[in-house]
Motif scaffolding. Structure first.
Motif, PDB file in Angstrom:
ATOM      1  N   LEU A  29       0.826  -1.200   0.000  1.00 58.06           N
ATOM      2  CA  LEU A  29       0.000   0.000   0.000  1.00 58.06           C
ATOM      3  C   LEU A  29       0.866   1.257   0.000  1.00 58.06           C
ATOM      4  N   GLN A  30       0.527   2.182  -0.910  1.00 58.53           N
ATOM      5  CA  GLN A  30       1.332   3.398  -1.032  1.00 58.53           C
ATOM      6  C   GLN A  30       0.553   4.468  -1.786  1.00 58.53           C
ATOM      7  N   THR A  31       0.995   5.712  -1.654  1.00 58.39           N
ATOM      8  CA  THR A  31       0.439   6.829  -2.408  1.00 58.39           C
ATOM      9  C   THR A  31       1.558   7.448  -3.245  1.00 58.39           C
ATOM     10  N   LEU A  32       1.157   8.266  -4.219  1.00 56.66           N
ATOM     11  CA  LEU A  32       2.122   8.995  -5.046  1.00 56.66           C
ATOM     12  C   LEU A  32       1.695  10.457  -5.095  1.00 56.66           C
ATOM     13  N   GLY A  33       2.652  11.372  -4.875  1.00 57.40           N
ATOM     14  CA  GLY A  33       2.339  12.794  -4.887  1.00 57.40           C
ATOM     15  C   GLY A  33       2.090  13.348  -6.281  1.00 57.40           C
ATOM     16  N   GLY A  34       2.485  12.594  -7.291  1.00 59.55           N
ATOM     17  CA  GLY A  34       2.290  12.990  -8.678  1.00 59.55           C
ATOM     18  C   GLY A  34       2.545  11.796  -9.564  1.00 59.55           C
ATOM     19  N   ALA A  35       2.579  12.022 -10.864  1.00 59.54           N
ATOM     20  CA  ALA A  35       2.875  10.924 -11.784  1.00 59.54           C
ATOM     21  C   ALA A  35       4.216  10.298 -11.421  1.00 59.54           C
ATOM     22  N   GLY A  36       4.282   8.974 -11.463  1.00 54.33           N
ATOM     23  CA  GLY A  36       5.522   8.294 -11.104  1.00 54.33           C
ATOM     24  C   GLY A  36       5.333   6.799 -10.998  1.00 54.33           C
ATOM     25  N   ASN A  37       6.357   6.124 -10.502  1.00 54.32           N
ATOM     26  CA  ASN A  37       6.364   4.669 -10.416  1.00 54.32           C
ATOM     27  C   ASN A  37       6.063   4.196  -9.002  1.00 54.32           C
ATOM     28  N   MET A  38       5.282   3.137  -8.891  1.00 48.29           N
ATOM     29  CA  MET A  38       5.067   2.504  -7.599  1.00 48.29           C
ATOM     30  C   MET A  38       6.360   1.815  -7.162  1.00 48.29           C
ATOM     31  N   THR A  39       6.572   1.747  -5.867  1.00 47.20           N
ATOM     32  CA  THR A  39       7.720   1.015  -5.331  1.00 47.20           C
ATOM     33  C   THR A  39       7.366  -0.466  -5.268  1.00 47.20           C
ATOM     34  N   LEU A  40       8.137  -1.277  -5.963  1.00 45.28           N
ATOM     35  CA  LEU A  40       7.835  -2.704  -6.064  1.00 45.28           C
ATOM     36  C   LEU A  40       8.547  -3.503  -4.974  1.00 45.28           C
ATOM     37  N   THR A  41       7.968  -4.639  -4.620  1.00 46.01           N
ATOM     38  CA  THR A  41       8.599  -5.567  -3.678  1.00 46.01           C
ATOM     39  C   THR A  41       9.573  -6.471  -4.422  1.00 46.01           C
ATOM     40  N   GLY A  42      10.380  -7.205  -3.672  1.00 46.19           N
ATOM     41  CA  GLY A  42      11.286  -8.159  -4.294  1.00 46.19           C
ATOM     42  C   GLY A  42      10.563  -9.270  -5.026  1.00 46.19           C
ATOM     43  N   ALA A  43       9.333  -9.571  -4.586  1.00 45.24           N
ATOM     44  CA  ALA A  43       8.557 -10.643  -5.206  1.00 45.24           C
ATOM     45  C   ALA A  43       8.090 -10.303  -6.612  1.00 45.24           C
TER      46      ALA A  43
END
Length: 205
Positions: A29-43
């Protein structure tokens, strides 16, 4: 008279199980302040197992349907692929394509409500591309963890089922006719998550 040696065109595709359905396997679960990439897990690089793939999910408690997400990764053969997906509206939405890995999930605008990325892994949710062109299934050998159907479809994950095997947990070594089973548009295996431990399919390639 010149004698040509026989050259075998039979190849092998190995597939293992995929990951069970979960909403945050690929990105917490995460938010983004603007256009960009989600932070991915190692999985994100391992969820699809070996030679298999499954659909990706996006889950949010708010309405972010105006945000377009671009999912980038690979299919079960390792080929690069991507697609765009409208964000969820206080629910879960799923990709159209099946992924073995995900390398990026990019949003085209801010994501103000906590959103995660996961996988769909249940009945019929495993896809393994045996061969993308005209081929014949010649045989197979494997180990199953549970009872279920292995369905080989023509041309796509939703194509006509031309070969279905109903098998129990344990070793799998079915009889296949000597000439094999013809798939004019490519052979695609669909199965349930949790059924396959390891499966090798022999095909013309």
């Amino acid at each position: 008279k010149k004698i040509m040696a026989n050259v075998s065109q039979v190849k092998a595709q190995f597939a293992t199980d995929i990951t069970a359905t979960a909403t945050a396997t690929i990105a917490a679960l995460q938010t983004l302040g603007g256009a960009g990439n989600m932070t991915l897990t190692g999985a994100a690089a391992t969820f699809g197992g070996t030679g298999s793939s499954q659909k990706v999910s996006l889950t949010s408690g708010g309405n972010i349907s105006a945000v377009t997400f671009t999912i980038t990764g690979t299919d079960s053969k390792g080929a690069a692929q991507s697609e765009t997906l409208a964000g969820p509206n206080a629910n879960t939405v799923f990709s159209t394509k099946f992924y073995n890995t995900v390398t990026q999930i990019a949003a085209d605008a801010a994501v103000g409500t906590n959103t995660s990325a996961g996988v769909l892994g249940g009945a019929g949710d495993l896809l393994s591309i045996i061969f993308g062109g005209r081929t014949r299934i010649r045989g197979m050998h494997g180990v199953l963890a549970g009872a279920g159907n292995l369905t080989f479809r023509d041309g796509s994950a939703t194509g006509t089922a031309l070969l279905t095997l109903s098998a129990s947990a344990g070793d799998l070594d079915p009889y296949i006719p000597d000439d094999g089973v013809l798939f004019p548009n490519g052979a695609f295996l669909t199965a349930d998550q949790g059924d396959i431990t390891g499966l090798t399919v022999f095909y013309d390639g």
